[in-house]
Motif scaffolding. Sequence first.
Motif, PDB file in Angstrom:
ATOM      1  N   SER A 114      34.858  -7.621 -50.798  1.00 44.45           N
ATOM      2  CA  SER A 114      34.500  -8.870 -51.446  1.00 44.45           C
ATOM      3  C   SER A 114      35.431 -10.024 -51.071  1.00 44.45           C
ATOM      4  CB  SER A 114      34.505  -8.678 -52.962  1.00 44.45           C
ATOM      5  OG  SER A 114      34.334  -9.898 -53.628  1.00 44.45           O
ATOM      6  N   VAL A 115      36.713  -9.805 -51.229  1.00 44.78           N
ATOM      7  CA  VAL A 115      37.683 -10.881 -51.051  1.00 44.78           C
ATOM      8  C   VAL A 115      38.040 -11.095 -49.581  1.00 44.78           C
ATOM      9  CG1 VAL A 115      40.021 -11.634 -51.650  1.00 44.78           C
ATOM     10  CG2 VAL A 115      38.567 -10.555 -53.381  1.00 44.78           C
ATOM     11  N   CYS A 116      38.116 -10.031 -48.818  1.00 49.04           N
ATOM     12  CA  CYS A 116      38.505 -10.127 -47.406  1.00 49.04           C
ATOM     13  C   CYS A 116      37.307 -10.024 -46.465  1.00 49.04           C
ATOM     14  CB  CYS A 116      39.516  -9.040 -47.063  1.00 49.04           C
ATOM     15  SG  CYS A 116      40.998  -9.057 -48.076  1.00 49.04           S
ATOM     16  N   ASP A 117      36.118  -9.926 -47.022  1.00 48.96           N
ATOM     17  CA  ASP A 117      34.899  -9.775 -46.236  1.00 48.96           C
ATOM     18  C   ASP A 117      34.965  -8.567 -45.305  1.00 48.96           C
ATOM     19  OD1 ASP A 117      32.281 -10.539 -45.532  1.00 48.96           O
ATOM     20  OD2 ASP A 117      33.012 -11.710 -43.815  1.00 48.96           O
ATOM     21  N   GLY A 118      35.715  -7.541 -45.731  1.00 41.87           N
ATOM     22  CA  GLY A 118      35.819  -6.328 -44.930  1.00 41.87           C
ATOM     23  C   GLY A 118      36.648  -6.468 -43.675  1.00 41.87           C
ATOM     24  N   LYS A 119      37.428  -7.550 -43.598  1.00 42.86           N
ATOM     25  CA  LYS A 119      38.266  -7.795 -42.417  1.00 42.86           C
ATOM     26  C   LYS A 119      39.723  -7.894 -42.857  1.00 42.86           C
ATOM     27  CE  LYS A 119      34.471 -10.277 -40.268  1.00 42.86           C
ATOM     28  NZ  LYS A 119      33.503  -9.607 -41.112  1.00 42.86           N
ATOM     29  N   PHE A 120      40.567  -7.091 -42.254  1.00 43.67           N
ATOM     30  CA  PHE A 120      41.994  -7.088 -42.561  1.00 43.67           C
ATOM     31  C   PHE A 120      42.717  -7.780 -41.418  1.00 43.67           C
ATOM     32  CE2 PHE A 120      45.918  -4.107 -42.870  1.00 43.67           C
ATOM     33  CZ  PHE A 120      46.651  -5.088 -43.512  1.00 43.67           C
ATOM     34  N   THR A 121      43.260  -8.975 -41.709  1.00 47.35           N
ATOM     35  CA  THR A 121      43.934  -9.765 -40.682  1.00 47.35           C
ATOM     36  C   THR A 121      45.349 -10.116 -41.111  1.00 47.35           C
ATOM     37  OG1 THR A 121      43.321 -11.963 -41.495  1.00 47.35           O
ATOM     38  CG2 THR A 121      41.697 -10.807 -40.097  1.00 47.35           C
ATOM     39  N   MET A 153      45.596 -12.051 -35.855  1.00 51.06           N
ATOM     40  CA  MET A 153      45.485 -10.667 -35.428  1.00 51.06           C
ATOM     41  C   MET A 153      44.625  -9.926 -36.454  1.00 51.06           C
ATOM     42  SD  MET A 153      48.472  -7.795 -35.554  1.00 51.06           S
ATOM     43  CE  MET A 153      48.623  -6.960 -34.034  1.00 51.06           C
ATOM     44  N   LYS A 154      43.709  -9.143 -35.965  1.00 51.27           N
ATOM     45  CA  LYS A 154      42.869  -8.341 -36.848  1.00 51.27           C
ATOM     46  C   LYS A 154      43.327  -6.883 -36.770  1.00 51.27           C
ATOM     47  CE  LYS A 154      38.397  -9.198 -37.147  1.00 51.27           C
ATOM     48  NZ  LYS A 154      36.932  -9.173 -36.934  1.00 51.27           N
ATOM     49  N   TYR A 155      43.708  -6.343 -37.920  1.00 49.80           N
ATOM     50  CA  TYR A 155      44.137  -4.948 -38.002  1.00 49.80           C
ATOM     51  C   TYR A 155      42.943  -4.002 -38.069  1.00 49.80           C
ATOM     52  CZ  TYR A 155      48.750  -6.796 -39.233  1.00 49.80           C
ATOM     53  OH  TYR A 155      49.948  -7.458 -39.229  1.00 49.80           O
ATOM     54  N   ASP A 156      41.946  -4.396 -38.836  1.00 48.41           N
ATOM     55  CA  ASP A 156      40.779  -3.535 -39.003  1.00 48.41           C
ATOM     56  C   ASP A 156      39.621  -4.378 -39.510  1.00 48.41           C
ATOM     57  OD1 ASP A 156      39.294  -1.186 -38.933  1.00 48.41           O
ATOM     58  OD2 ASP A 156      40.069  -0.417 -40.824  1.00 48.41           O
ATOM     59  N   ASP A 157      38.441  -3.844 -39.305  1.00 47.15           N
ATOM     60  CA  ASP A 157      37.209  -4.491 -39.747  1.00 47.15           C
ATOM     61  C   ASP A 157      36.277  -3.357 -40.169  1.00 47.15           C
ATOM     62  OD1 ASP A 157      34.602  -5.701 -39.790  1.00 47.15           O
ATOM     63  OD2 ASP A 157      35.335  -7.275 -38.449  1.00 47.15           O
ATOM     64  N   ALA A 158      35.818  -3.410 -41.401  1.00 47.17           N
ATOM     65  CA  ALA A 158      34.960  -2.334 -41.908  1.00 47.17           C
ATOM     66  C   ALA A 158      33.746  -2.124 -41.018  1.00 47.17           C
ATOM     67  CB  ALA A 158      34.537  -2.633 -43.337  1.00 47.17           C
ATOM     68  N   SER A 159      33.243  -3.184 -40.414  1.00 48.06           N
ATOM     69  CA  SER A 159      32.054  -3.056 -39.558  1.00 48.06           C
ATOM     70  C   SER A 159      32.327  -2.218 -38.312  1.00 48.06           C
ATOM     71  CB  SER A 159      31.523  -4.432 -39.175  1.00 48.06           C
ATOM     72  OG  SER A 159      32.408  -5.099 -38.299  1.00 48.06           O
ATOM     73  N   TRP A 160      33.576  -2.094 -37.917  1.00 49.91           N
ATOM     74  CA  TRP A 160      33.903  -1.255 -36.763  1.00 49.91           C
ATOM     75  C   TRP A 160      33.606   0.216 -37.050  1.00 49.91           C
ATOM     76  CZ3 TRP A 160      39.530  -3.353 -35.798  1.00 49.91           C
ATOM     77  CH2 TRP A 160      39.464  -4.652 -35.297  1.00 49.91           C
ATOM     78  N   HIS A 161      33.559   0.587 -38.300  1.00 51.97           N
ATOM     79  CA  HIS A 161      33.427   1.991 -38.675  1.00 51.97           C
ATOM     80  C   HIS A 161      31.981   2.411 -38.937  1.00 51.97           C
ATOM     81  CE1 HIS A 161      37.783   2.325 -38.948  1.00 51.97           C
ATOM     82  NE2 HIS A 161      37.740   1.123 -39.496  1.00 51.97           N
ATOM     83  N   TYR A 162      31.068   1.497 -39.043  1.00 51.75           N
ATOM     84  CA  TYR A 162      29.695   1.827 -39.435  1.00 51.75           C
ATOM     85  C   TYR A 162      28.897   2.535 -38.355  1.00 51.75           C
ATOM     86  CZ  TYR A 162      30.606  -1.816 -42.954  1.00 51.75           C
ATOM     87  OH  TYR A 162      31.139  -2.579 -43.944  1.00 51.75           O
ATOM     88  N   GLY A 163      29.247   2.345 -37.120  1.00 49.43           N
ATOM     89  CA  GLY A 163      28.475   2.952 -36.032  1.00 49.43           C
ATOM     90  C   GLY A 163      29.123   4.228 -35.539  1.00 49.43           C
ATOM     91  N   GLY A 164      28.659   4.719 -34.443  1.00 47.74           N
ATOM     92  CA  GLY A 164      29.266   5.886 -33.813  1.00 47.74           C
ATOM     93  C   GLY A 164      29.233   7.127 -34.668  1.00 47.74           C
ATOM     94  N   ASP A 165      30.418   7.644 -34.973  1.00 41.68           N
ATOM     95  CA  ASP A 165      30.552   8.901 -35.714  1.00 41.68           C
ATOM     96  C   ASP A 165      30.491   8.713 -37.230  1.00 41.68           C
ATOM     97  OD1 ASP A 165      30.816  10.283 -33.358  1.00 41.68           O
ATOM     98  OD2 ASP A 165      33.003  10.179 -33.358  1.00 41.68           O
ATOM     99  N   PHE A 166      30.128   7.539 -37.689  1.00 33.66           N
ATOM    100  CA  PHE A 166      30.091   7.289 -39.129  1.00 33.66           C
ATOM    101  C   PHE A 166      29.023   8.176 -39.765  1.00 33.66           C
ATOM    102  CE2 PHE A 166      28.987   4.921 -42.994  1.00 33.66           C
ATOM    103  CZ  PHE A 166      30.249   4.721 -43.522  1.00 33.66           C
ATOM    104  N   PRO A 167      29.368   8.857 -40.857  1.00 31.22           N
ATOM    105  CA  PRO A 167      28.415   9.776 -41.499  1.00 31.22           C
ATOM    106  C   PRO A 167      27.144   9.061 -41.966  1.00 31.22           C
ATOM    107  CG  PRO A 167      30.629  10.125 -42.336  1.00 31.22           C
ATOM    108  CD  PRO A 167      30.671   8.875 -41.511  1.00 31.22           C
ATOM    109  N   LYS A 168      26.016   9.593 -41.591  1.00 26.29           N
ATOM    110  CA  LYS A 168      24.722   8.986 -41.924  1.00 26.29           C
ATOM    111  C   LYS A 168      24.411   9.052 -43.416  1.00 26.29           C
ATOM    112  CE  LYS A 168      23.769   8.330 -37.558  1.00 26.29           C
ATOM    113  NZ  LYS A 168      24.665   7.348 -36.976  1.00 26.29           N
ATOM    114  N   ASP A 169      25.055   9.988 -44.127  1.00 27.90           N
ATOM    115  CA  ASP A 169      24.768  10.165 -45.554  1.00 27.90           C
ATOM    116  C   ASP A 169      25.582   9.226 -46.452  1.00 27.90           C
ATOM    117  OD1 ASP A 169      27.089  11.630 -44.780  1.00 27.90           O
ATOM    118  OD2 ASP A 169      26.964  12.836 -46.604  1.00 27.90           O
ATOM    119  N   LEU A 170      26.415   8.369 -45.872  1.00 28.22           N
ATOM    120  CA  LEU A 170      27.264   7.472 -46.665  1.00 28.22           C
ATOM    121  C   LEU A 170      26.833   6.020 -46.511  1.00 28.22           C
ATOM    122  CD1 LEU A 170      30.813   8.910 -45.910  1.00 28.22           C
ATOM    123  CD2 LEU A 170      29.426   9.270 -47.950  1.00 28.22           C
TER     124      LEU A 170
END
Length: 151
Positions: free
Chosen positions: A68-75, A1-18
């Motif tokens: 680094s350790v989880c490759d941005g994926k929380f499972t 089961m994947k709880y979250d993935d950092a890549s899910w947050h990069y698109g859409g409403d993600f702030p362009k300045d970050l």
Amino acid sequence: MKYDDASWHYGGDFPKDLPDEAGATHTGMFVAWSMLTDLAGELHTNDFPEDLESLRSRAVTPGAFFLSVCDGKFTDEDLNDEGNAFAQEYFNFETGSYLKDYQRLLLGALPSLYHVQDTWANFDTLRPVLDKRLRAWRRRQPGARAWWRFW
């Protein structure tokens, strides 16, 4: 089961300045706390204990550890059984209260949760509330072990 993935947050409403890394801070804080609260899964405790030591010694920030350790994926592999049971209730973005606690404690006047800095100071602000939530959750569990009551 994947709880979250950092890549899910990069698109859409993600702030362009970050930078993209800012999409990992909120989850990195929870993952780091889990690792430091004996909720880590065998993947971390048995296979990569040196990574946990870098977290304990604060040689790496929570978000950087997560990337680094989880490759941005929380499972579910990141947590032990108790950690997964707690995360399924508390960390759940739709029904849990983790993001509400995170924003209440760390957002302040920032424009979005992605603007919260990946720092140990922010982690130290969040940690007591996470500890409190875990204690309350444990009290509600049927057949809860008594050892945690002495913490």
